[in-house]
Motif scaffolding. Structure first.
Motif, PDB file in Angstrom:
ATOM      1  N   ASP A  46      -5.845  57.069  88.459  1.00 26.26           N
ATOM      2  CA  ASP A  46      -6.563  58.307  88.124  1.00 26.26           C
ATOM      3  C   ASP A  46      -7.638  58.085  87.073  1.00 26.26           C
ATOM      4  O   ASP A  46      -8.245  59.044  86.575  1.00 26.26           O
ATOM      5  CB  ASP A  46      -5.575  59.369  87.602  1.00 26.26           C
ATOM      6  N   LYS A  47      -7.898  56.844  86.727  1.00 29.07           N
ATOM      7  CA  LYS A  47      -8.851  56.544  85.659  1.00 29.07           C
ATOM      8  C   LYS A  47     -10.280  56.531  86.199  1.00 29.07           C
ATOM      9  O   LYS A  47     -10.535  56.263  87.368  1.00 29.07           O
ATOM     10  CB  LYS A  47      -8.537  55.200  85.019  1.00 29.07           C
ATOM     11  N   GLU A  48     -11.234  56.769  85.290  1.00 34.62           N
ATOM     12  CA  GLU A  48     -12.650  56.679  85.645  1.00 34.62           C
ATOM     13  C   GLU A  48     -13.134  55.236  85.654  1.00 34.62           C
ATOM     14  O   GLU A  48     -14.125  54.924  86.301  1.00 34.62           O
ATOM     15  CB  GLU A  48     -13.496  57.505  84.679  1.00 34.62           C
ATOM     16  N   GLY A  49     -12.417  54.358  84.948  1.00 34.38           N
ATOM     17  CA  GLY A  49     -12.825  52.965  84.926  1.00 34.38           C
ATOM     18  C   GLY A  49     -11.785  52.104  84.246  1.00 34.38           C
ATOM     19  O   GLY A  49     -10.995  52.568  83.428  1.00 34.38           O
ATOM     20  N   VAL A  50     -11.789  50.812  84.618  1.00 33.65           N
ATOM     21  CA  VAL A  50     -10.891  49.846  83.999  1.00 33.65           C
ATOM     22  C   VAL A  50     -11.671  48.567  83.741  1.00 33.65           C
ATOM     23  O   VAL A  50     -12.675  48.270  84.396  1.00 33.65           O
ATOM     24  CB  VAL A  50      -9.675  49.530  84.885  1.00 33.65           C
ATOM     25  N   SER A  51     -11.197  47.797  82.773  1.00 31.71           N
ATOM     26  CA  SER A  51     -11.781  46.494  82.457  1.00 31.71           C
ATOM     27  C   SER A  51     -10.686  45.446  82.568  1.00 31.71           C
ATOM     28  O   SER A  51      -9.607  45.604  81.990  1.00 31.71           O
ATOM     29  CB  SER A  51     -12.387  46.508  81.061  1.00 31.71           C
ATOM     30  N   LEU A  52     -10.980  44.377  83.314  1.00 33.85           N
ATOM     31  CA  LEU A  52     -10.012  43.316  83.546  1.00 33.85           C
ATOM     32  C   LEU A  52     -10.560  42.025  82.977  1.00 33.85           C
ATOM     33  O   LEU A  52     -11.666  41.589  83.342  1.00 33.85           O
ATOM     34  CB  LEU A  52      -9.755  43.150  85.049  1.00 33.85           C
ATOM     35  N   VAL A  53      -9.815  41.400  82.079  1.00 27.35           N
ATOM     36  CA  VAL A  53     -10.269  40.185  81.406  1.00 27.35           C
ATOM     37  C   VAL A  53      -9.457  39.001  81.914  1.00 27.35           C
ATOM     38  O   VAL A  53      -8.226  39.013  81.851  1.00 27.35           O
ATOM     39  CB  VAL A  53     -10.146  40.312  79.880  1.00 27.35           C
ATOM     40  N   TYR A  54     -10.154  37.984  82.417  1.00 26.11           N
ATOM     41  CA  TYR A  54      -9.528  36.773  82.911  1.00 26.11           C
ATOM     42  C   TYR A  54     -10.210  35.572  82.263  1.00 26.11           C
ATOM     43  O   TYR A  54     -11.311  35.688  81.702  1.00 26.11           O
ATOM     44  CB  TYR A  54      -9.693  36.670  84.437  1.00 26.11           C
ATOM     45  N   PRO A  55      -9.620  34.397  82.337  1.00 23.59           N
ATOM     46  CA  PRO A  55     -10.289  33.203  81.817  1.00 23.59           C
ATOM     47  C   PRO A  55     -11.647  32.991  82.509  1.00 23.59           C
ATOM     48  O   PRO A  55     -11.721  32.878  83.724  1.00 23.59           O
ATOM     49  CB  PRO A  55      -9.319  32.064  82.149  1.00 23.59           C
ATOM     50  N   GLY A  56     -12.693  33.001  81.718  1.00 23.13           N
ATOM     51  CA  GLY A  56     -14.021  32.726  82.250  1.00 23.13           C
ATOM     52  C   GLY A  56     -14.730  33.889  82.895  1.00 23.13           C
ATOM     53  O   GLY A  56     -15.869  33.741  83.351  1.00 23.13           O
TER      54      GLY A  56
ATOM     55  N   THR B 225     -14.993  38.533  83.069  1.00 23.13           N
ATOM     56  CA  THR B 225     -14.551  39.894  82.751  1.00 23.13           C
ATOM     57  C   THR B 225     -15.079  40.808  83.840  1.00 23.13           C
ATOM     58  O   THR B 225     -16.278  40.771  84.176  1.00 23.13           O
ATOM     59  CB  THR B 225     -15.083  40.348  81.389  1.00 23.13           C
ATOM     60  N   ILE B 226     -14.193  41.644  84.408  1.00 21.39           N
ATOM     61  CA  ILE B 226     -14.555  42.521  85.513  1.00 21.39           C
ATOM     62  C   ILE B 226     -14.417  43.965  85.067  1.00 21.39           C
ATOM     63  O   ILE B 226     -13.428  44.351  84.443  1.00 21.39           O
ATOM     64  CB  ILE B 226     -13.653  42.272  86.736  1.00 21.39           C
ATOM     65  N   SER B 227     -15.422  44.769  85.386  1.00 23.04           N
ATOM     66  CA  SER B 227     -15.381  46.203  85.109  1.00 23.04           C
ATOM     67  C   SER B 227     -15.485  46.959  86.419  1.00 23.04           C
ATOM     68  O   SER B 227     -16.380  46.680  87.232  1.00 23.04           O
ATOM     69  CB  SER B 227     -16.537  46.599  84.185  1.00 23.04           C
ATOM     70  N   ILE B 228     -14.571  47.879  86.654  1.00 26.22           N
ATOM     71  CA  ILE B 228     -14.560  48.705  87.860  1.00 26.22           C
ATOM     72  C   ILE B 228     -14.593  50.165  87.428  1.00 26.22           C
ATOM     73  O   ILE B 228     -13.757  50.594  86.618  1.00 26.22           O
ATOM     74  CB  ILE B 228     -13.320  48.439  88.726  1.00 26.22           C
ATOM     75  N   SER B 229     -15.546  50.913  87.937  1.00 26.43           N
ATOM     76  CA  SER B 229     -15.660  52.319  87.508  1.00 26.43           C
ATOM     77  C   SER B 229     -16.099  53.199  88.663  1.00 26.43           C
ATOM     78  O   SER B 229     -16.631  52.717  89.666  1.00 26.43           O
ATOM     79  CB  SER B 229     -16.655  52.439  86.352  1.00 26.43           C
ATOM     80  N   ARG B 230     -15.879  54.477  88.494  1.00 21.50           N
ATOM     81  CA  ARG B 230     -16.253  55.446  89.511  1.00 21.50           C
ATOM     82  C   ARG B 230     -17.659  55.981  89.225  1.00 21.50           C
ATOM     83  O   ARG B 230     -18.081  56.086  88.072  1.00 21.50           O
ATOM     84  CB  ARG B 230     -15.270  56.623  89.548  1.00 21.50           C
TER      85      ARG B 230
END
Length: 589
Positions: free
Chosen positions: A211-221, A223-228
Motif C-alpha cells: 500500500d506504499k507510494e514508494g520503496v527503496s531497496l539497497v543491495y551491494p553495488g 540502490t533501487i527505488s520503486i514508486s507510484r
C-alpha cells in the motif's frame, strides 16, 4: 517479500547482462540518453571510473552512495593559486567524501546542456588526434602513429527538453585502448550509472509496494527505488536505479606492449627480438605474400610503390628495402623491417610470411611479372599511344600535348612516378591468384577507366581536319573517334595518300562499318566492363564469352581463380595499345 541480491524489476533486468560480450570491439564509457530498453522508456546516465584492482571488490559490493562531479571555484573550472580543480568520482562512506577515483571521461552541465569528453590523460597517453565527422555529428579521435582510426568516438553535447528528454551524448572507445589504458593505470574499469524506466504494474511490483507510494531497496553495488505515479495510466510504476557495474579487468596491454620478440620467421629458427634483427645482414630477407599490401591499398595516407612492394606512411615509418619476387611475393630486408616499422606493422607482415623456396618456385614457373610491372607496362603503352596521336596532330597543324589527348603526360609520370597519381593507383592493386569472376570483371572495369582519359575534342578536330563529315560523327564518343582516326590512318598507309595533304581523298574512302582488328581487345574490354556489377542475361553472357575469347581466356581453366585471366587482360591490352600506336604512326610521310 524476500528478494535475491541480483534481483531487478523487469524494466531494469537488462542490467544483469554482462556489460561486454567477447566479440565487442568498442565500449561505451559515457552516455546520457532518453531511450527504450526492451520496450521500456526511460533515461540512462553513465560514466566510468578507474578502480585500483585491490579495491575492486570493495567498490562493487559497497552499499555506499557513489557519484560523479566537477568541483571548482567560480562559475567555471579555472586554475589559480590555491585552487583545486577535480573531475572525479567520490564514494560516500568508503574513506569519506575525499576518497577519489579517476574518471575515463570528464563532463559538465551548463543549464540544460551536458558535455562529455575523454580525459586529457587518456588522449595524451596515445597522442590521439581529433577529426570532426559531420554525418552523424561526432568528434573522432585517431591514433595516427600507425595509424589506427576511430579509437574514440564522441558525441559531445546533449540538450535537455521538458519532459525528461535528452538529445543524447556518449563516448565510445576501442576496447584494446581501454584495456591498455586501464592496465597502465593498474585499475579495473567500472561503470557508474543511473537509470529510470516507466513500467506497467505487475504482481511482483505490487507485492513489493503493497500500500506504499514508494520503496527503496539497497543491495551491494546498487540502490533501487520503486514508486507510484498515477498520472501515467499505461505505465504507473516508476523504477530508478543507481549502481556500479564491472566493465573489464585488464589482462594485457594490447597497444603499449605489443612485442615482436616471439615472432618465428621462416628460415630463421627461434624468436626474433629486435636486437637479433638489427644484427642481421643486407642479404637477410623475409618472404611474404603480396596480400600484405591489402591493408594499405586504396588509402590516401599510404604511399605504395607497387614495383617493389614498399609502403611509407607520412614520414612516420616505412616498409621498404624490398623487391618483388615472382607474381605474388615480396622480399623485405629483415633489419630494415624492424628498424623502420612499429611492432604492429612487423606483426602484420609476419602474418603473410612464407618460406623463401615457395616464392622462388612460383617465380620459376610464372616468371617475374607482377601486377606492378604489368600496370607500368600498360601505362607506358597508353602514353605511347598518346604520343603517336600528338605526332599525327603535329602533321595536321595542331599543337596538342599528351595530356590534351589522353589526360596524362610522360613528363609528369617521370617526375612524380605513375604510382603516385590517384587515377592510376588502382591499376596496381593486388590481383589475387584466386580472384573470383566478379573480381576479374571489376578489374576489367578498373583497366577501362584508363581509357576514359581519352578526350573527344582533339580527336574530333583531327578527323574533321582530315575531312570527315562532322554530321556523321557528331554523336561519336572517344572510342569511336579513336576508331575513326585509326581507320583514316590505315587508309593512308594502304593507299599511300598523304593524310595531311590528301585528306579529302582519304575521307571519301572511309567506311564507318569497317572493323579495325587492332581495336578488338579494346571493345572487348568495354563489353567486360559493362558486365561488372550487373546481372548477366543470355545476350550479355554471349558478349562476355566472345570477349574472353579475344583475350584467350578459357573460363573452364579458371577453377583455381581468375588471377591469371587478369594477367592476360593486362598483357593483351599492352599489345593492343602498341598496335594502335603502330597504325597511327604508319601514315605516309
Amino acid at each position: 517479500m524476500s528478494l535475491e541480491q541480483n534481483w531487478l524489476p523487469k524494466c531494469l533486468s537488462h542490467l544483469n547482462d554482462p556489460y561486454l560480450s567477447e566479440t565487442d570491439e568498442t565500449v561505451v564509457v559515457a552516455e546520457l540518453s532518453s531511450n527504450q530498453e526492451r520496450g521500456y522508456q526511460g533515461v540512462r546516465e553513465l560514466n566510468t571510473a578507474l578502480v585500483p584492482i585491490d579495491r575492486l571488490d570493495e567498490i562493487l559490493t559497497s552499499t555506499a552512495e557513489m557519484g560523479w562531479r566537477v568541483d571548482s571555484w567560480g562559475p567555471r573550472p579555472i586554475v589559480e593559486e590555491g585552487q583545486v580543480y577535480s573531475t572525479d568520482f567520490w564514494i560516500q562512506g568508503i574513506g569519506g567524501r575525499d576518497d577519489r577515483l579517476e574518471p575515463v571521461v570528464v563532463g559538465w552541465n551548463s543549464h540544460n546542456k551536458t558535455v562529455v569528453m575523454p580525459s586529457n590523460g587518456l588522449l595524451m597517453t596515445y597522442g590521439l588526434s581529433p577529426r570532426v565527422q559531420k554525418d552523424p555529428d561526432r568528434i573522432i579521435w585517431d591514433d595516427l602513429s600507425e595509424p589506427t582510426y576511430n579509437v574514440i568516438s564522441v558525441k559531445p553535447l546533449s540538450h535537455y527538453t521538458v519532459p525528461n528528454t535528452y538529445s543524447g551524448c556518449e563516448v565510445k572507445i576501442d576496447r584494446r585502448y581501454l584495456e591498455d589504458f586501464s592496465s597502465l593505470k593498474g585499475c579495473a574499469v567500472v561503470a557508474v550509472y543511473y537509470e529510470d524506466r516507466w513500467s506497467a504494474s505487475d504482481d511482483e511490483l505490487e507485492e513489493i509496494l503493497q500500500d506504499k507510494e514508494g520503496v527503496s531497496l539497497v543491495y551491494p553495488g546498487r540502490t533501487i527505488s520503486i514508486s507510484r505515479n498515477n498520472y501515467k495510466k499505461d505505465t504507473p510504476i516508476f523504477c530508478r536505479i543507481w549502481g556500479r557495474r564491472l566493465i573489464l579487468i585488464p589482462s594485457s596491454r594490447p597497444v603499449s606492449d605489443e612485442q615482436v620478440a616471439d615472432i618465428q620467421w621462416p628460415g630463421y629458427p627461434g624468436g626474433m627480438p629486435p636486437e637479433r634483427a638489427f644484427a642481421s645482414g643486407i642479404n637477410d630477407f623475409v618472404y611474404v605474400k603480396d596480400q600484405v599490401l591489402d591493408l594499405f591499398e586504396g588509402k590516401q595516407e599510404y604511399d605504395i610503390n607497387p614495383l617493389v612492394g614498399s609502403v611509407s606512411y607520412d614520414g612516420r615509418w616505412a616498409l621498404s628495402y624490398c623487391h618483388r619476387i615472382g607474381r605474388d611475393f615480396i622480399a623485405y630486408e629483415l633489419r630494415k623491417l624492424y628498424e623502420g616499422c612499429p611492432d604492429s606493422i612487423v606483426r602484420h607482415v609476419h602474418r603473410f610470411s612464407v618460406e623463401k623456396e615457395q616464392a622462388e618456385a612460383q617465380r620459376d614457373v610464372t616468371g617475374s611479372a607482377n601486377i606492378g610491372s604489368r600496370a607500368e607496362a600498360l601505362i607506358e603503352a597508353f602514353i605511347r599511344m598518346g604520343e603517336a596521336i600528338v605526332s599525327l596532330s603535329d602533321r595536321l597543324g595542331f599543337a596538342f600535348q599528351e595530356d590534351d589527348v589522353v589526360s596524362l603526360s610522360r613528363q609528369e609520370i617521370e617526375y612524380r612516378g605513375w604510382w603516385t597519381i590517384e587515377t592510376l593507383k588502382p591499376l596496381s592493386h593486388r590481383a589475387a591468384a584466386d580472384s573470383t569472376k566478379d573480381q576479374f570483371l571489376e578489374r576489367c572495369k578498373c583497366v577501362y577507366q584508363l581509357f576514359e582519359g581519352i578526350k573527344e575534342k582533339p580527336l574530333r578536330r583531327l578527323i574533321d581536319k582530315v575531312g570527315l563529315n562532322s554530321k556523321e560523327t557528331k554523336d561519336y564518343r572517344s572510342l569511336k573517334l579513336l576508331a575513326s582516326t585509326l581507320q583514316l590512318c590505315q587508309i593512308s598507309h594502304e593507299t599511300g595518300l598523304d593524310i595531311a595533304e590528301q585528306g579529302d581523298a582519304i575521307a571519301e574512302r572511309w567506311d564507318k562499318e569497317l572493323l579495325i582488328e587492332e581495336l578488338r581487345p579494346l571493345f572487348s574490354l568495354v563489353d567486360l566492363r559493362n558486365t561488372a556489377g550487373h546481372k548477366t542475361s543470355a545476350d550479355t553472357a554471349k558478349k562476355v564469352q566472345a570477349a574472353l575469347e579475344v583475350f584467350e581466356i578459357q573460363e573452364q581453366e579458371m577453377v583455381a581463380g581468375w588471377g591469371r585471366a587478369i594477367d592476360q587482360v593486362y598483357d593483351r591490352m599492352v599489345d593492343c595499345l602498341y598496335s594502335i600506336s603502330a597504325v597511327i604512326s604508319s601514315c605516309k610521310d
